[in-house]
Write a protein that holds these residues in place. Structure first.
Motif, mmCIF file in Angstrom:
data_model
loop_
_atom_site.group_PDB
_atom_site.id
_atom_site.type_symbol
_atom_site.label_atom_id
_atom_site.label_comp_id
_atom_site.label_asym_id
_atom_site.label_seq_id
_atom_site.Cartn_x
_atom_site.Cartn_y
_atom_site.Cartn_z
ATOM 1 N N GLU A 1 0.730 -1.053 -0.135
ATOM 2 C CA GLU A 1 -0.135 -0.092 0.047
ATOM 3 C C GLU A 1 0.667 1.309 -0.007
ATOM 4 O O GLU A 1 0.386 2.404 -0.328
ATOM 5 C CB GLU A 1 -1.211 -0.021 1.148
ATOM 6 C CG GLU A 1 -0.528 0.083 2.557
ATOM 7 C CD GLU A 1 0.145 -1.332 2.982
ATOM 8 O OE1 GLU A 1 0.084 -2.340 2.384
ATOM 9 O OE2 GLU A 1 1.006 -1.392 3.847
ATOM 10 N N ASP A 2 2.035 1.020 0.197
ATOM 11 C CA ASP A 2 3.205 2.342 0.352
ATOM 12 C C ASP A 2 3.671 2.546 -0.891
ATOM 13 O O ASP A 2 4.893 2.948 -0.960
ATOM 14 C CB ASP A 2 3.951 2.082 1.479
ATOM 15 C CG ASP A 2 3.055 2.282 2.958
ATOM 16 O OD1 ASP A 2 2.175 3.232 2.828
ATOM 17 O OD2 ASP A 2 3.416 1.548 3.761
ATOM 18 N N THR B 1 6.769 5.474 -0.404
ATOM 19 C CA THR B 1 6.464 6.569 0.372
ATOM 20 C C THR B 1 7.392 6.497 1.585
ATOM 21 O O THR B 1 7.449 7.494 2.178
ATOM 22 C CB THR B 1 4.986 6.466 0.854
ATOM 23 O OG1 THR B 1 4.715 5.424 1.667
ATOM 24 C CG2 THR B 1 4.018 6.806 -0.267
ATOM 25 N N ARG B 2 8.027 5.287 2.016
ATOM 26 C CA ARG B 2 9.103 5.662 3.232
ATOM 27 C C ARG B 2 10.226 5.344 2.801
ATOM 28 O O ARG B 2 10.797 4.346 2.031
ATOM 29 C CB ARG B 2 8.462 4.313 4.264
ATOM 30 C CG ARG B 2 7.047 5.049 4.732
ATOM 31 C CD ARG B 2 6.532 3.957 5.779
ATOM 32 N NE ARG B 2 5.987 2.722 5.266
ATOM 33 C CZ ARG B 2 6.428 1.566 5.735
ATOM 34 N NH1 ARG B 2 7.152 1.297 6.677
ATOM 35 N NH2 ARG B 2 5.860 0.364 5.022
#
Ligand code: ADP
Ligand code: MG
Length: 358
Positions: A158-159, A172-173
């Motif tokens: 999901e990221d 995203t991270r």
């Protein structure tokens, strides 16, 4: 098992099979005299052995065309080539989205779909865990629980944000990374098939590690037939054969492909995203036959992680592939659609084969 399983004595065929370095072995036969020649050979790319054989007038053109195409795809997808689009996405994790080619974008989307289809058994954000174990590297090691927890915290599909309009991918991270090793070869097989047809290929195949792509049939008109390795035997021991029609692809995931041993334990390169450890599902090899290489490759990894029962359920719900499973105790299971296409080799004639039905 919940599913209806029927025991059959599979037809045994006597075959001599050529020793082959990785993946599958083509059935060896005398070639007929009048088919117009062939071009065959072995090269090394994408971290694996690639074998091709093409028949007829276009054989040379197709052979060299395939080699060029493989290098082109490799430089876009490799985790290890610094200029690759995947390396750029990983370097920019937590920093910014990266624009990629439409082809790479499509592949990332397919990878996400496969992950959903397999309830997360297939997960390309597994890279930090794969890296930590280093099973395919020169310095594999069994991580501590703490190391593993840290690496697993960096997973999460999901990221991985895919923006269709901008054609960008964004992890995203910081520290997150993607690894397309479980799907890249099958995807490449699809691209190769398309390109081979453009180049006028009529009959032949490409085998990339455990992934195979077929066009047409043998020059004598019979379908191509390939040997499946016994996961517990050495590289030249073939358990059975699968007959493949025009356009078919086949992928095998086996625990024997890449592994290391420590304190009497074998650690292989197929990871269970839920435990962060090598998959321990009771399966030691999974072969998928279907129309699309990307599906075959991804599912062979996913089903290896899922284990026989869940894998059989997934097969029963989908209509786009067939499978051969080998369990740690040496039992063979095939899905119904392979009933007439799978045969044990003479050496394995006594092995019981169960057919999984819908
Ligand atoms: P091979 O590379 O030997 O042909 P596979 O196609 O099954 O075998 O892919 C194995 C590779 O996939 C591993 O080396 C790793 O990079 C990646 N991988 C391992 N486990 C998973 C998983 N659960 N989901 C997605 N990719 C995985
Ligand atoms: Mg795979």
């Amino acid at each position: 098992m919940s599913r209806k399983v029927v025991w059959i004595g599979c037809a045994v065929i006597a075959l001599s099979i050529v020793l082959y370095l990785a993946g599958f072995a083509p059935e060896s036969r005398e070639e007929p005299e009048d088919y117009g020649g062939f071009r065959s050979g072995i090269t090394y790319a994408m971290n694996t052995v690639i074998e091709q054989k093409w028949y007829g007038e276009s054989a040379d053109t197709v052979y060299t065309g395939m080699e060029t195409k493989i290098r082109e795809i490799e430089s876009a997808l490799s985790l290890h080539l610094s200029q690759s689009e995947i390396a750029a996405i990983n370097e920019n994790a937590g920093v910014q989205p990266v624009e990629v080619s439409q082809r790479t974008f499509d592949l990332l989307q397919r990878a996400k779909e496969l992950s959903e289809q397999s309830d997360g058994a297939f997960d390309i954000t597994i890279a930090p865990v794969v890296e930590l174990w280093g099973i395919t590297s020169d310095h594999p090691h069994v991580p501590t629980d703490e190391e593993l927890a840290q690496a697993m915290a960096l997973m999460g599909l999901e990221d991985l944000v895919l923006d269709e309009e901008a054609c960008t991918a964004y992890l995203t991270r910081p520290g997150m990374a993607i690894d397309l090793g479980g799907i890249a070869k099958g995807w490449t097989a699809d691209q190769l098939r398309e390109y081979a047809r453009e180049l006028g290929a009529e009959r032949g195949y490409v085998s990339l590690g455990g992934n195979l792509m077929i066009i047409g049939e043998r020059p004598d008109g019979d379908p191509f037939k390939f040997g499946l390795r016994d996961p517990q035997g050495d590289a030249s021991t073939y358990l059975g054969t699968v007959t493949l029609e025009d356009g078919c692809t086949m992928a095998t995931t086996g625990g024997y492909e890449r592994y290391f041993e420590q304190d009497g334990q074998t650690y292989w390169h197929i990871m269970d995203p839920f435990t962060g450890h090598p998959a321990d599902s009771g399966l030691i090899s999974v072969t998928i036959v279907g129309d699309e290489g990307v599906v075959c490759d991804g599912l062979s990894t996913a089903l290896f992680v899922m284990g026989l029962e869940k894998a059989a359920d997934l097969w029963a719900q989908s209509g786009d592939f067939e499978a051969v499973f080998v369990t740690a105790s040496g039992e063979v299971y095939i899905t119904e659609g392979l009933r007439d296409r799978f045969a044990l080799t003479e050496q394995y004639a006594d092995t019981p084969v169960s057919v999984i039905k819908r």
